[in-house]
Design a protein around this motif. Structure first.
Motif, PDB file in Angstrom:
ATOM      1  N   GLY A  32       7.402   5.051  -8.467  1.00 52.79           N
ATOM      2  CA  GLY A  32       6.320   4.310  -7.813  1.00 52.79           C
ATOM      3  C   GLY A  32       5.304   5.243  -7.191  1.00 52.79           C
TER       4      GLY A  32
ATOM      5  N   THR B 221       1.189   3.221  -2.311  1.00 53.43           N
ATOM      6  CA  THR B 221       0.880   3.757  -0.987  1.00 53.43           C
ATOM      7  C   THR B 221       1.941   4.770  -0.546  1.00 53.43           C
ATOM      8  OG1 THR B 221       0.037   1.564  -0.494  1.00 53.43           O
ATOM      9  CG2 THR B 221       0.324   3.031   1.380  1.00 53.43           C
TER      10      THR B 221
ATOM     11  N   GLY C 123       4.815   5.994  -2.341  1.00 49.51           N
ATOM     12  CA  GLY C 123       5.220   6.991  -3.332  1.00 49.51           C
ATOM     13  C   GLY C 123       4.241   8.153  -3.390  1.00 49.51           C
TER      14      GLY C 123
ATOM     15  N   LYS D 156       7.268   8.706 -11.599  1.00 50.20           N
ATOM     16  CA  LYS D 156       7.387   7.687 -12.658  1.00 50.20           C
ATOM     17  C   LYS D 156       6.694   6.399 -12.217  1.00 50.20           C
ATOM     18  CE  LYS D 156      10.708   5.104 -15.467  1.00 50.20           C
ATOM     19  NZ  LYS D 156      10.117   3.793 -15.247  1.00 50.20           N
ATOM     20  N   GLU D 157       5.902   5.871 -13.128  1.00 48.67           N
ATOM     21  CA  GLU D 157       5.248   4.575 -12.882  1.00 48.67           C
ATOM     22  C   GLU D 157       5.569   3.620 -14.027  1.00 48.67           C
ATOM     23  OE1 GLU D 157       3.660   2.393 -11.293  1.00 48.67           O
ATOM     24  OE2 GLU D 157       3.127   3.282  -9.370  1.00 48.67           O
TER      25      GLU D 157
ATOM     26  N   ALA E  44      -1.047   2.475 -14.284  1.00 50.85           N
ATOM     27  CA  ALA E  44      -0.515   2.635 -12.920  1.00 50.85           C
ATOM     28  C   ALA E  44      -0.229   4.112 -12.634  1.00 50.85           C
ATOM     29  CB  ALA E  44       0.754   1.807 -12.761  1.00 50.85           C
TER      30      ALA E  44
ATOM     31  N   ARG F 239      -4.074   8.985  -6.559  1.00 47.87           N
ATOM     32  CA  ARG F 239      -3.763   8.848  -5.117  1.00 47.87           C
ATOM     33  C   ARG F 239      -3.214  10.166  -4.570  1.00 47.87           C
ATOM     34  NH1 ARG F 239      -1.082   3.616  -6.180  1.00 47.87           N
ATOM     35  NH2 ARG F 239      -2.593   2.025  -5.653  1.00 47.87           N
TER      36      ARG F 239
ATOM     37  N   ALA G 174      10.360   4.116  -4.583  1.00 49.26           N
ATOM     38  CA  ALA G 174       9.333   3.539  -3.694  1.00 49.26           C
ATOM     39  C   ALA G 174       8.539   2.503  -4.479  1.00 49.26           C
ATOM     40  CB  ALA G 174       8.437   4.639  -3.144  1.00 49.26           C
ATOM     41  N   ILE G 175       9.262   1.577  -5.088  1.00 50.39           N
ATOM     42  CA  ILE G 175       8.591   0.540  -5.885  1.00 50.39           C
ATOM     43  C   ILE G 175       8.486  -0.745  -5.058  1.00 50.39           C
ATOM     44  CG2 ILE G 175       9.435   1.565  -8.033  1.00 50.39           C
ATOM     45  CD1 ILE G 175      11.413  -0.834  -8.204  1.00 50.39           C
ATOM     46  N   VAL G 176       8.018  -1.791  -5.695  1.00 54.48           N
ATOM     47  CA  VAL G 176       7.795  -3.048  -4.962  1.00 54.48           C
ATOM     48  C   VAL G 176       9.053  -3.534  -4.227  1.00 54.48           C
ATOM     49  CG1 VAL G 176       5.859  -4.028  -6.241  1.00 54.48           C
ATOM     50  CG2 VAL G 176       8.163  -4.178  -7.185  1.00 54.48           C
ATOM     51  N   GLU G 177       8.812  -4.215  -3.109  1.00 56.79           N
ATOM     52  CA  GLU G 177       9.919  -4.686  -2.247  1.00 56.79           C
ATOM     53  C   GLU G 177      10.525  -5.969  -2.846  1.00 56.79           C
ATOM     54  OE1 GLU G 177      11.191  -2.902  -0.017  1.00 56.79           O
ATOM     55  OE2 GLU G 177      11.705  -3.966   1.803  1.00 56.79           O
TER      56      GLU G 177
ATOM     57  N   ASN H 214      13.336   3.762  -0.480  1.00 53.00           N
ATOM     58  CA  ASN H 214      12.418   3.773   0.663  1.00 53.00           C
ATOM     59  C   ASN H 214      12.168   2.341   1.163  1.00 53.00           C
ATOM     60  OD1 ASN H 214      10.434   4.933   2.454  1.00 53.00           O
ATOM     61  ND2 ASN H 214       8.852   4.153   1.100  1.00 53.00           N
ATOM     62  N   THR H 215      13.031   1.415   0.775  1.00 51.60           N
ATOM     63  CA  THR H 215      12.845   0.024   1.213  1.00 51.60           C
ATOM     64  C   THR H 215      12.639  -0.049   2.731  1.00 51.60           C
ATOM     65  OG1 THR H 215      13.810  -2.156   1.331  1.00 51.60           O
ATOM     66  CG2 THR H 215      15.356  -0.331   1.365  1.00 51.60           C
TER      67      THR H 215
ATOM     68  N   SER I 263       4.401   5.015   6.973  1.00 52.14           N
ATOM     69  CA  SER I 263       3.077   5.170   6.376  1.00 52.14           C
ATOM     70  C   SER I 263       2.070   5.732   7.380  1.00 52.14           C
ATOM     71  CB  SER I 263       2.610   3.804   5.876  1.00 52.14           C
ATOM     72  OG  SER I 263       1.364   3.919   5.256  1.00 52.14           O
TER      73      SER I 263
HETATM   74  N1  LIG Z   1       3.511   0.310   2.790  1.00 48.61           N
HETATM   75  C1  LIG Z   1       4.219   0.633   3.852  1.00 48.61           C
HETATM   76  O1  LIG Z   1       3.695   0.737   4.976  1.00 48.61           O
HETATM   77  C2  LIG Z   1       5.681   0.920   3.692  1.00 48.61           C
HETATM   78  C3  LIG Z   1       6.341   1.655   4.706  1.00 48.61           C
HETATM   79  C4  LIG Z   1       7.680   1.989   4.528  1.00 48.61           C
HETATM   80  C5  LIG Z   1       8.350   1.561   3.401  1.00 48.61           C
HETATM   81  N2  LIG Z   1       7.705   0.835   2.445  1.00 48.61           N
HETATM   82  C6  LIG Z   1       8.464   0.424   1.263  1.00 48.61           C
HETATM   83  O2  LIG Z   1       8.139   1.333   0.204  1.00 48.61           O
HETATM   84  C7  LIG Z   1       8.200   0.655  -1.040  1.00 48.61           C
HETATM   85  C8  LIG Z   1       6.871   0.794  -1.731  1.00 48.61           C
HETATM   86  O3  LIG Z   1       5.856   0.268  -0.918  1.00 48.61           O
HETATM   87  P1  LIG Z   1       4.316   0.545  -1.211  1.00 48.61           P
HETATM   88  O4  LIG Z   1       3.585   0.052  -0.021  1.00 48.61           O
HETATM   89  O5  LIG Z   1       4.126   1.961  -1.656  1.00 48.61           O
HETATM   90  O6  LIG Z   1       4.058  -0.430  -2.446  1.00 48.61           O
HETATM   91  P2  LIG Z   1       2.861  -0.414  -3.483  1.00 48.61           P
HETATM   92  O7  LIG Z   1       2.723  -1.778  -3.975  1.00 48.61           O
HETATM   93  O8  LIG Z   1       1.673   0.278  -2.912  1.00 48.61           O
HETATM   94  O9  LIG Z   1       3.410   0.524  -4.660  1.00 48.61           O
HETATM   95  C9  LIG Z   1       4.481   0.196  -5.480  1.00 48.61           C
HETATM   96  C10 LIG Z   1       4.307   0.943  -6.775  1.00 48.61           C
HETATM   97  O10 LIG Z   1       5.505   0.844  -7.523  1.00 48.61           O
HETATM   98  C11 LIG Z   1       5.170   0.709  -8.884  1.00 48.61           C
HETATM   99  N3  LIG Z   1       6.330   0.161  -9.584  1.00 48.61           N
HETATM  100  C12 LIG Z   1       6.768  -1.106  -9.604  1.00 48.61           C
HETATM  101  N4  LIG Z   1       7.893  -1.210 -10.336  1.00 48.61           N
HETATM  102  C13 LIG Z   1       8.167   0.038 -10.789  1.00 48.61           C
HETATM  103  C14 LIG Z   1       9.205   0.599 -11.586  1.00 48.61           C
HETATM  104  N5  LIG Z   1      10.164  -0.146 -12.079  1.00 48.61           N
HETATM  105  N6  LIG Z   1       9.171   1.924 -11.837  1.00 48.61           N
HETATM  106  C15 LIG Z   1       8.192   2.698 -11.342  1.00 48.61           C
HETATM  107  N7  LIG Z   1       7.181   2.213 -10.587  1.00 48.61           N
HETATM  108  C16 LIG Z   1       7.179   0.906 -10.314  1.00 48.61           C
HETATM  109  C17 LIG Z   1       3.934  -0.165  -8.885  1.00 48.61           C
HETATM  110  O11 LIG Z   1       3.193  -0.005 -10.086  1.00 48.61           O
HETATM  111  C18 LIG Z   1       3.187   0.364  -7.654  1.00 48.61           C
HETATM  112  O12 LIG Z   1       2.286   1.391  -7.998  1.00 48.61           O
HETATM  113  C19 LIG Z   1       8.601  -0.777  -0.711  1.00 48.61           C
HETATM  114  O13 LIG Z   1       9.978  -0.905  -0.843  1.00 48.61           O
HETATM  115  C20 LIG Z   1       8.171  -0.934   0.740  1.00 48.61           C
HETATM  116  O14 LIG Z   1       8.916  -1.911   1.415  1.00 48.61           O
HETATM  117  C21 LIG Z   1       6.396   0.518   2.570  1.00 48.61           C
END
Ligand SMILES: NC(=O)c1ccc[n+]([C@@H]2O[C@H](COP(=O)([O-])OP(=O)(O)OC[C@H]3O[C@@H](n4cnc5c(N)ncnc54)[C@H](O)[C@@H]3O)[C@@H](O)[C@H]2O)c1
Length: 676
Positions: free
Chosen positions: A286, A289, A291, A308-309, A314, A321, A365-368, A393-394, A419
Motif C-alpha cells: 500500500g 497516506t 504506506g 507493492k500496490e 496506484a 507520494r 498499510a492497505i485499506v482498513e 499498520n491497522t 500520520s
Molecule cells: N491515515 C491515517 O491517519 C492512519 C493512521 C494510522 C494507521 N492507518 C491505517 O493504515 C492503513 C492504510 O491507511 P491509509 O490512510 O494509508 O489508506 P489509503 O487509502 O491512503 O491507502 C491505502 C492504499 O492501499 C492500497 N491497497 C489496497 N489493497 C491493496 C493490496 N491488496 N495490496 C497492495 N496495496 C493495496 C490502495 O491502492 C491504497 O493506495 C489502514 O489500515 C489505516 O487504518 C491510517
C-alpha cells in the motif's frame, strides 16, 4: 563527577611534572551531562532550589579552574559532549574532536537551562544567534558543523590521533607557542550588542509562541542578554539566579518525567537477553497516506524497500507520494537532490509478490477492511520466508482477527505508525498473546533504527493511543451537538491545555469520513459508554471531509483552515435538533473533553494493556501531541488532582443523564481517587 574532576585537577595542578591537562571520555561518550534521575529528585524536593544553587556554584568554581587555573586545558572530544559535558569542553582552552563527536546543550528540553556557564561561553565561541538557536532547539551539532561554527578548534581524521593531537596542542600552549584562549573572555565572535539583542528578541517571540507559558526559554535568553550587555561574569550570576528556581517549576518536573518515561519505553519485561535480529529488506503493502510515509522514512534510514500496490496506476501514484515526501524533507534540510537518487535507488516498486521471499519484514498499510487484510496475510504466509515478520499498520482492527486465516500468528505483530508516518515519533507495537518475544524484540529494534519511540501495548480495539483518545472527539461532539461552538472548543483546548491543534482541526486533518468510520468500530467494541455523534455523518454526506476536500469544520486555503460559521450552521442545526442547549465555562470544556481521556487511560491500565503508567503519558505526547511540558495525560491528571478528576466526571455523569455512562468514572480511577 564534579568532585572527582575537581580532585584530579587539584592533583594535576600541584604536580610539577604535569605541564598541561587533557580531558577525554572513558567510553564512547566524552560526557553526557546531568544525572537526570537525580534531577527528578531535586525537582520534587522542597529544598531543590537551594541544593541546586550550591551545586551550580561548585560547577562554576570548577569551570573557573579549568579555564583559568595554573595549567592549560584541552578537551579531547571522543563522542557526544552534551550538557555539562559540553560546558566542561567549552571551559577548556581548546577543543579537539573526532569526526563522530557531537556537541549540544539539551537542558531546555528538560525545562531547565545550561547551568555551568553554557549560556555565556557558547555565545562567545559561536556568536549569539547560533548559540541561541542551539540552546533553544537543544539539538546536538555534528562535528563538522561545530568546527565550522568555531566551537571545535581541530578535527582529527582518525580516532587514534585524538589524544596525541590534543596533547600536542596542550603542550604547545604550556610552552607559550599557542595562545591560551578563555571562552569567557573571548570578544571576537560574540558580535555587536545590537545584533545580539536582535537575535535574542527574535528568539523570544518565536519561543513564546512555542513554549506556551513555560519559563525556561525566557530565563535562558535573559541570562544570555545579561552576559551580552554586562559581561560574562555578570552573565554567570544571572544564569545561576535563573536556573535554581527553574528546577522546581511544573514544566521542568513534567519534562524530566517525560524524558525518563521515554527512556523506559523500550524496556519490556521478559525480553531481557533477546537480541533483535537484523532487518534490512522490508516490503510495504500500500502506497497510500501511511504506506508512502513509511517507505520514505525507511529509505532515509538506509533500508532496501519493496513497495507493492494493487495496479500500475496506484503504484505510480504511490511512488509519486514517496518522491514528494523525500523532496520536501531534502528541501527543508537543505540537502542536495542527489540524495533523492541515492534514496530511490533502494526502492523496488511492484504489483506482484516478487522479491517478498527475501524480506525480513513486511508492513501492511492497505485499506482498513478485515476481509482484504485477512486475504493478504494468508498470501504473505505463502510467499515470505518462515522467519519474516508480518506486521500490520491497522489503526483499529484486532490483530488476532487479521491473522485468523494463517498459521503464522507467532510472527504477526501490529506496527502502528501515526500520520504523517515519517514525522510522528510514536510507534505502537501491538503484541497479541501469540506474538513471539523475538518478534517483539525485533520490532523494538526496528523502531529504534527508525528513530521512533516504541511503546509495546496489548491487543484491543483502538490499541492504546486511539483508544484513550476516542472520548476526546466524542466529548467534543457531545458539546457541539448540545449548543457549544466547535471553534470555541478548539480555541479553549489550544489556549488552556496547549494542544497543538483543536479537536475539530484534527478531525479535518485526518478526515471526517475516517472519524465516522473509526467511531463505528469503537462503538461496536465499547458501545455502552460511547457518545455516537450525528454531525460527522451530515458533513460526510455533503463531502465536507476536511483538508482533503478543502472544507470540513473549517474552510481551507492550502493547509490553513479558516472558521466557516455560516457554512457549518445548517449541519449544526440538524445535529442539534431535539437536544437541549447547554451552557459551559471554558474550564468545564477542558474537564469535559480531557477528563474522559484520563478515564479511558485508567481502563487501559486496569486491563493491563500497557506495561507502566508512564507509557500512557508517552503515547499521549508522541501520538496525539499532548504537550510535553505537562508531562502526559496521566501526569497532568495527577497534577490536577486525581480525586478532583474523579469527582468532576461523576458530576458530569449526573448532570447529563443522556451520557451518564460516557462520563462515569471507572473503578480503576475511583480506586486511584480513594488512595489519593
Ligand atoms: N491515515 C491515517 O491517519 C492512519 C493512521 C494510522 C494507521 N492507518 C491505517 O493504515 C492503513 C492504510 O491507511 P491509509 O490512510 O494509508 O489508506 P489509503 O487509502 O491512503 O491507502 C491505502 C492504499 O492501499 C492500497 N491497497 C489496497 N489493497 C491493496 C493490496 N491488496 N495490496 C497492495 N496495496 C493495496 C490502495 O491502492 C491504497 O493506495 C489502514 O489500515 C489505516 O487504518 C491510517
Amino acid at each position: 563527577m564534579k568532585a572527582a574532576i575537581a580532585e584530579a585537577m587539584k592533583k594535576a595542578n600541584a604536580d610539577p611534572a604535569v605541564k598541561a591537562i587533557v580531558f577525554t571520555g572513558a567510553g564512547k561518550f566524552f560526557m553526557a551531562g546531568a544525572d537526570i534521575p537525580n534531577l527528578r529528585k531535586l525537582a520534587s524536593a522542597s529544598t531543590g532550589a537551594d541544593v541546586m544553587r550550591k551545586g551550580l556554584q561548585e560547577g562554576h568554581d570548577l569551570m573557573d579552574v579549568v579555564e583559568s587555573g595554573p595549567k592549560p586545558t584541552v578537551a579531547a572530544v571522543n563522542g557526544p559532549a552534551l550538557g555539562g559535558g559540553l560546558e566542561l569542553a567549552m571551559a577548556c582552552n581548546a577543543r579537539v574532536g573526532t569526526k563522530t563527536s557531537i556537541y549540544g546543550l539539551p537542558e531546555l528540553k528538560l525545562g531547565i537551562i545550561p547551568g555551568m556557564g553554557g549560556t555565556q561561553r557558547l555565545p562567545r565561541l559561536i556568536g549569539v544567534a547560533g548559540a541561541v538557536k542551539a540552546m533553544l532547539s537543544g539539538k546536538p551539532m555534528p562535528a563538522k558543523l561545530a568546527a565550522k561554527a568555531g566551537l571545535v578548534d581541530q578535527l582529527v581524521k582518525k580516532s587514534k590521533d585524538l589524544l596525541p593531537t590534543a596533547c600536542k596542542v596542550a603542550l604547545a600552549m604550556a610552552a607559550g607557542q599557542l595562545p591560551r584562549r578563555k571562552a569567557l573572555e573571548e570578544k571576537s565572535r560574540i558580535g555587536s550588542k545590537a545584533r545580539g539583542e536582535e537575535a535574542i528578541e527574535l528568539a523570544r517571540v518565536k519561543s513564546k509562541r512555542k513554549a506556551k507559558g513555560t519559563p525556561h526559554a525566557a530565563a535562558c535568553l535573559d541570562a544570555i542578554k545579561v552576559g551580552l550587555f554586562e559581561g560574562g561574569r555578570k552573565g554567570l550570576d544571572a544564569e545561576m539566579d535563573a536556573f535554581a528556581p527553574l528546577i522546581s517549576s511544573p514544566s521542568a518536573k513534567s519534562l524530566i518525567h517525560m524524558f525518563l518515561a521515554t527512556r523506559q519505553c523500550p524496556k519490556v519485561p521478559g525480553l531481557e537477553g533477546i537480541k533483535p535480529r537484523k532487518i534490512q529488506t522490508v516490503a510495504v503493502l500500500g502506497g497510500g497516506t501511511m504506506g508512502a510515509g513509511i517507505v520514505a522514512l525507511m529509505l532515509f534510514k538506509g533500508y532496501n524497500v519493496i513497495l507493492k500496490e494493487i495496479n500500475e496506476k496506484a503504484l505510480y501514484v504511490g511512488v509519486e507520494r514517496v518522491t514528494n515526501i523525500i523532496s520536501a524533507v531534502l528541501k527543508r534540510r537543505k540537502l542536495p537532490s542527489i540524495a533523492m537518487e541515492m534514496g530511490m535507488r533502494n526502492l523496488t516498486p511492484t504489483t506482484t509478490y516478487e522479491g517478498f521471499d527475501k524480506c525480513d519484514l513486511v508492513v501492511e498499510a492497505i485499506v482498513e477492511n478485515i476481509g482484504i487484510k485477512q486475504k493478504v496475510f494468508a498470501d504473505l504466509e505463502k510467499v515470505c520466508k518462515p522467519s519474516c515478520i508480518l506486521a500490520t499498520n491497522t489503526s483499529t482492527i484486532d490483530i488476532d482477527i487479521i491473522g485468523e486465516k494463517t498459521n503464522a500468528r507467532d510472527r504477526i505483530v501490529g506496527l502502528h505508525f501515526f500520520s504523517p508516518a515519517h514525522v510522528m515519533p510514536l510507534l505502537e507495537i501491538i503484541r497479541t498473546t501469540s506474538t513471539s518475544k523475538q518478534v517483539v524484540a525485533d520490532s523494538i529494534g526496528y523502531a529504534k533504527r527508525l528513530g521512533k519511540t516504541p511503546v509495546t501495548v496489548g491487543n484491543c480495539v483502538g490499541f492504546t493511543a486511539n483508544r484513550i483518545f476516542f472520548p476526546y472527539g466524542q466529548a467534543a461532539a457531545f458539546l457541539v451537538e448540545n449548543g457549544v461552538c466547535p471553534y470555541r472548543i478548539d480555541r479553549v483546548l489550544k489556549s488552556l491545555v496547549h494542544m497543538p491543534m483543536g479537536v475539530h482541526e484534527m478531525v479535518d486533518l485526518s478526515g471526517v469520513d475516517i472519524g465516522v468510520h473509526t467511531t463505528g468500530i469503537i462503538a461496536k467494541a465499547y458501545g455502552d459508554r460511547c457518545y455516537i455523534p450525528t454531525m460527522g455523518r451530515y458533513l460526510m454526506e455533503a463531502k465536507r471531509l476536511g483538508q482533503k476536500t478543502g472544507v470540513g469544520y473549517y474552510v481551507y486555503q492550502g493547509r490553513r483552515g479558516v472558521p466557516d460559521a455560516k457554512g457549518l450552521a445548517p449541519f449544526l442545526q440538524k445535529a442539534r435538533q431535539g437536544k437541549p442547549t447547554i451552557k459551559v465555562t471554558d474550564q468545564e470544556i477542558v474537564e469535559m473533553v480531557m477528563y474522559p481521556v484520563v478515564n479511558e487511560s485508567c481502563r487501559v491500565l486496569a486491563e493491563g494493556h500497557v506495561i507502566r503508567d508512564s507509557d500512557i503519558d508517552v503515547v499521549s505526547i508522541t501520538g496525539y501531541g499532548f504537550p510535553a511540558h505537562k508531562g502526559g495525560i496521566m501526569f497532568w491528571a495527577k497534577a490536577q488532582g486525581i480525586d478532583k478528576v474523579c469527582q468532576r466526571l461523576a458530576h458530569y455523569s449526573k448532570t447529563y443523564p443522556s451520557v451518564s455512562k460516557f462520563f462515569a468514572p471507572c473503578d480503576y480511577l475511583q480506586n486511584l481517587a480513594r488512595k489519593a
